[in-house]
Design a protein around this motif. Structure first.
Motif, PDB file in Angstrom:
ATOM      1  N   ASP A 160      27.552  22.017  -2.380  1.00 13.80           N
ATOM      2  CA  ASP A 160      28.794  22.621  -2.875  1.00 13.80           C
ATOM      3  C   ASP A 160      29.957  22.129  -2.010  1.00 13.80           C
ATOM      4  O   ASP A 160      29.746  21.520  -0.956  1.00 13.80           O
ATOM      5  N   TYR A 216      27.581  35.095  11.189  1.00 15.44           N
ATOM      6  CA  TYR A 216      26.162  35.489  11.114  1.00 15.44           C
ATOM      7  C   TYR A 216      25.532  35.660  12.501  1.00 15.44           C
ATOM      8  O   TYR A 216      24.357  35.369  12.714  1.00 15.44           O
ATOM      9  N   HIS A 274      30.237  30.761  -1.039  1.00 18.06           N
ATOM     10  CA  HIS A 274      31.314  30.514  -0.079  1.00 18.06           C
ATOM     11  C   HIS A 274      32.453  29.762  -0.746  1.00 18.06           C
ATOM     12  O   HIS A 274      33.608  29.931  -0.384  1.00 18.06           O
ATOM     13  N   TRP A 334      21.735  24.616  -3.649  1.00 22.83           N
ATOM     14  CA  TRP A 334      22.183  23.252  -3.979  1.00 22.83           C
ATOM     15  C   TRP A 334      21.847  22.284  -2.838  1.00 22.83           C
ATOM     16  O   TRP A 334      22.691  21.497  -2.389  1.00 22.83           O
ATOM     17  N   ILE A 336      22.113  33.906   4.040  1.00 26.48           N
ATOM     18  CA  ILE A 336      22.744  32.620   4.389  1.00 26.48           C
ATOM     19  C   ILE A 336      21.709  31.558   4.755  1.00 26.48           C
ATOM     20  O   ILE A 336      21.975  30.365   4.642  1.00 26.48           O
ATOM     21  N   GLY A 356      24.048  22.356   1.910  1.00 23.43           N
ATOM     22  CA  GLY A 356      24.336  22.468   0.485  1.00 23.43           C
ATOM     23  C   GLY A 356      25.258  21.370  -0.008  1.00 23.43           C
ATOM     24  O   GLY A 356      25.997  20.750   0.763  1.00 23.43           O
ATOM     25  N   ARG A 407      16.884  25.001  -4.021  1.00 19.54           N
ATOM     26  CA  ARG A 407      17.429  25.807  -2.939  1.00 19.54           C
ATOM     27  C   ARG A 407      16.308  26.178  -1.981  1.00 19.54           C
ATOM     28  O   ARG A 407      15.130  26.128  -2.344  1.00 19.54           O
ATOM     29  N   ASP A 444      24.241  28.889 -10.713  1.00 20.13           N
ATOM     30  CA  ASP A 444      24.793  29.761  -9.675  1.00 20.13           C
ATOM     31  C   ASP A 444      23.804  30.038  -8.545  1.00 20.13           C
ATOM     32  O   ASP A 444      24.212  30.505  -7.477  1.00 20.13           O
ATOM     33  N   ILE A 503      19.755  28.334   1.773  1.00 21.59           N
ATOM     34  CA  ILE A 503      20.798  27.399   1.327  1.00 21.59           C
ATOM     35  C   ILE A 503      20.552  26.954  -0.123  1.00 21.59           C
ATOM     36  O   ILE A 503      19.450  26.538  -0.479  1.00 21.59           O
ATOM     37  N   VAL A 529      25.452  37.110  -6.931  1.00 22.08           N
ATOM     38  CA  VAL A 529      25.854  35.758  -6.527  1.00 22.08           C
ATOM     39  C   VAL A 529      26.766  35.846  -5.307  1.00 22.08           C
ATOM     40  O   VAL A 529      27.732  36.610  -5.297  1.00 22.08           O
ATOM     41  N   ARG A 530      26.443  35.043  -4.294  1.00 21.21           N
ATOM     42  CA  ARG A 530      27.293  34.928  -3.117  1.00 21.21           C
ATOM     43  C   ARG A 530      27.625  33.459  -2.926  1.00 21.21           C
ATOM     44  O   ARG A 530      26.749  32.656  -2.606  1.00 21.21           O
ATOM     45  N   VAL A 545      16.256  37.871  -1.841  1.00 25.06           N
ATOM     46  CA  VAL A 545      17.381  37.237  -1.148  1.00 25.06           C
ATOM     47  C   VAL A 545      18.421  38.336  -0.989  1.00 25.06           C
ATOM     48  O   VAL A 545      18.783  38.991  -1.966  1.00 25.06           O
ATOM     49  N   GLU A 546      18.843  38.576   0.243  1.00 25.24           N
ATOM     50  CA  GLU A 546      19.818  39.642   0.505  1.00 25.24           C
ATOM     51  C   GLU A 546      20.878  39.144   1.472  1.00 25.24           C
ATOM     52  O   GLU A 546      20.566  38.570   2.525  1.00 25.24           O
ATOM     53  N   CYS A 547      22.137  39.402   1.149  1.00 27.35           N
ATOM     54  CA  CYS A 547      23.236  38.987   2.011  1.00 27.35           C
ATOM     55  C   CYS A 547      23.246  39.817   3.300  1.00 27.35           C
ATOM     56  O   CYS A 547      23.012  41.024   3.268  1.00 27.35           O
TER      57      CYS A 547
HETATM   58  N1  LIG Z   1      25.083  25.898  -0.352  1.00 28.19           N
HETATM   59  C1  LIG Z   1      25.254  27.219  -0.247  1.00 28.19           C
HETATM   60  N2  LIG Z   1      24.173  27.983  -0.026  1.00 28.19           N
HETATM   61  C2  LIG Z   1      24.292  29.329   0.087  1.00 28.19           C
HETATM   62  C3  LIG Z   1      25.561  29.945   0.012  1.00 28.19           C
HETATM   63  C4  LIG Z   1      26.695  29.113  -0.259  1.00 28.19           C
HETATM   64  O1  LIG Z   1      27.835  29.570  -0.397  1.00 28.19           O
HETATM   65  N3  LIG Z   1      26.500  27.757  -0.375  1.00 28.19           N
HETATM   66  N4  LIG Z   1      25.660  31.312   0.202  1.00 28.19           N
HETATM   67  C5  LIG Z   1      24.575  31.911   1.007  1.00 28.19           C
HETATM   68  C6  LIG Z   1      24.628  33.347   1.080  1.00 28.19           C
HETATM   69  S1  LIG Z   1      25.740  33.992   2.216  1.00 28.19           S
HETATM   70  C7  LIG Z   1      23.759  34.153   0.379  1.00 28.19           C
HETATM   71  S2  LIG Z   1      23.751  35.817   0.616  1.00 28.19           S
HETATM   72  C8  LIG Z   1      22.824  33.572  -0.624  1.00 28.19           C
HETATM   73  C9  LIG Z   1      23.055  34.192  -1.995  1.00 28.19           C
HETATM   74  O2  LIG Z   1      22.181  33.660  -2.951  1.00 28.19           O
HETATM   75  P1  LIG Z   1      22.458  33.926  -4.511  1.00 28.19           P
HETATM   76  O3  LIG Z   1      23.886  33.583  -4.798  1.00 28.19           O
HETATM   77  O4  LIG Z   1      21.476  33.106  -5.263  1.00 28.19           O
HETATM   78  O5  LIG Z   1      22.227  35.406  -4.757  1.00 28.19           O
HETATM   79  O6  LIG Z   1      22.967  32.161  -0.741  1.00 28.19           O
HETATM   80  C10 LIG Z   1      23.206  31.490   0.486  1.00 28.19           C
HETATM   81  N5  LIG Z   1      23.172  30.060   0.265  1.00 28.19           N
END
Ligand SMILES: Nc1nc2c(c(=O)[nH]1)N[C@H]1C(S)=C(S)[C@@H](COP(=O)(O)O)O[C@H]1N2
Ligand SMILES: [Mo]
Length: 418
Positions: A200, A280, A95, A260, A255, A198, A246, A240, A258, A92-93, A140-142
């Motif tokens: 959030d 980014y 922000h 939510w 990133i 998003g 999404r 999460d 997106i 989970v990532r 999905v990879e950060c």
């Molecule tokens: N709305 C929203 N989308 C987001 C993020 C976020 O914080 N808010 N984080 C992004 C980042 S940096 C990554 S790496 C992925 C992570 O997806 P996951 O948490 O499902 O693994 O979601 C992306 N989408």
């Protein structure tokens, strides 16, 4: 069948049975589901392992390393798992924080100057689920996955979450092609950029409110293979991971995907947000000031093995791992058991023929003469010929560490010695 090379139905079914069992356990342990939102409360006792309050699901320390508002998957705990990552183990990532969204009142607004009628359309959860669906297996990879190795291997720490290699997951996503949604909204041929946003909380950084997490995609990518996903591994998206919907942007930095989703702006001119201008993008000593926003992910590899594992001499072990690239499927993987002095080809898992990761293995019987500390290295090559380098140039934010990672282990004595 999904387009992206799902060939391992047996493993998939086994995973699904496990996750169904897990859901039943959760239901037995917790109050009933809030039927309209699909919200699954954490089971009783989850507080003890809920180290990151911004994440809703339990984060047992044997599966996750918690890093601030984020949690990475532990590769050592992933040994022997199937092709996809079960939802409860997916990294989970965030922000900010996972929001609780009611699917009944949720709307996806699509609007902007790139549409025939700029006021656009509004889709309900039901509208979305009634549209033609597509199912794909994608990672999905950060962008910052592997960041800690700028410090640990190259001696230059980078700012940001200190991920090892666990900021990646692969899932089976079901949803609606973004192309179909844009078509329904009345895309004009002059459209340039598509910006998903998003729901959030807004991100406040250095006292400045940056607004909701959002990042534009060029219309070409948006029409190509992007999915508005509402299911993950056969279940409604977990809170999460973006419930109720999404984006999944294949091959691109996380990133872009997106979570939510609430709004999608379509514009006939380029769009900007902090997530394609300030962050980014590559910045640092060897990068020009106008480096473009990051898009595709590069080649990486990980062992499904504990860090500092001890392997007994005189016993056959099989080393397992996975390699991946956002650009093309993996063509070969070479493994060194002696810190890069010699290399041998790994055996690639035949059924893994997609764009996401490829499993591999290497048998090894360390000899008593091998006793002591050493480093294992896996080096993958994708079908474009891109091979992991030994080092990568530094960038300030520590994005895209795709150099080979030197995995420390110790060869112990033989059984007779111990
Ligand atoms: N709305 C929203 N989308 C987001 C993020 C976020 O914080 N808010 N984080 C992004 C980042 S940096 C990554 S790496 C992925 C992570 O997806 P996951 O948490 O499902 O693994 O979601 C992306 N989408
Ligand atoms: Mo990310």
């Amino acid at each position: 069948m999904p387009a992206a090379g799902w060939n391992d139905e047996a493993a998939y079914d086994a995973e699904r049975a496990v996750s169904r069992r897990r859901v039943l356990q959760l239901l037995a342990a917790a109050p009933p589901l809030l039927a309209t939102s699909g919200w699954l409360p954490p089971p009783a006792g989850a507080q003890a392992v809920q180290a990151a309050p911004t994440i809703v699901k339990p984060l047992p320390p044997e599966w996750f390393n918690v890093l601030g508002t984020n949690a990475e998957m532990r590769w050592d705990a992933f040994r022997g798992q199937g092709f996809t990552v079960p939802n409860e183990r997916f990294f989970v990532r965030n922000h900010t924080s996972t929001p609780a969204i009611d699917a009944e009142s949720w709307r996806l607004q699509v609007f902007g100057s790139g549409l025939r009628r700029p006021e656009g359309i509004s889709l309900s959860y039901r509208d979305l689920r009634r549209m033609r669906s597509r199912t794909v297996i994608e990672a999905v990879e950060c962008a910052g996955n592997g960041r800690r190795f700028f410090r640990d291997q190259q001696g230059t720490p980078a700012a940001g979450t200190s991920w090892s290699l666990g900021a990646i997951g692969v899932a089976r996503w079901k949803g609606v092609p973004l192309a179909d949604i844009l078509d329904r909204a009345g895309l004009r041929p002059t459209a340039v950029d598509v910006m998903p946003e998003g729901l959030d909380a807004t991100v406040v950084s250095g006292g400045v409110d940056q607004g909701h997490v959002r990042r534009p995609l060029p219309v070409g990518k948006a029409l190509d293979d992007v999915l508005v996903a509402y299911e993950m591994n056969g279940e409604p998206l977990p809170p999460d991971h973006g419930f109720p919907a999404r984006l999944v942007v294949p091959g691109w930095v996380g990133i872009a995907s997106i979570k939510w989703l609430g709004r999608i702006e379509v514009a006939d001119q380029p769009l900007f947000s902090p997530w394609n201008t300030t962050s980014y993008r590559m910045t640092g000593p060897t990068y020009p000031p106008d480096s473009p926003p990051l898009t595709t992910q590069l080649v990486k590899s990980a062992f499904e093995l504990p860090w500092d594992a001890t392997l007994p001499a005189g016993e056959r072990t099989v080393l397992h791992g996975r390699s991946w690239s956002g650009v093309a499927p993996i063509r070969r993987v070479d493994v060194s058991l002696d810190d890069g002095a010699t290399w041998r080809p790994a055996h690639l898992h035949h059924s893994d023929r997609g764009r996401s990761w490829t499993r591999w293995s290497v048998p090894w019987t360390p000899r008593s003469g091998d006793a002591g500390p050493r480093r294992l290295i896996a080096r993958a090559t994708d079908r474009t010929g891109a091979t992991q380098p030994a080092t990568v140039p530094f960038n300030d934010a520590g994005y895209q560490f795709w150099a080979t990672v030197r995995h420390p282990i110790t060869v112990g004595g033989t059984r007779a010695d111990r």
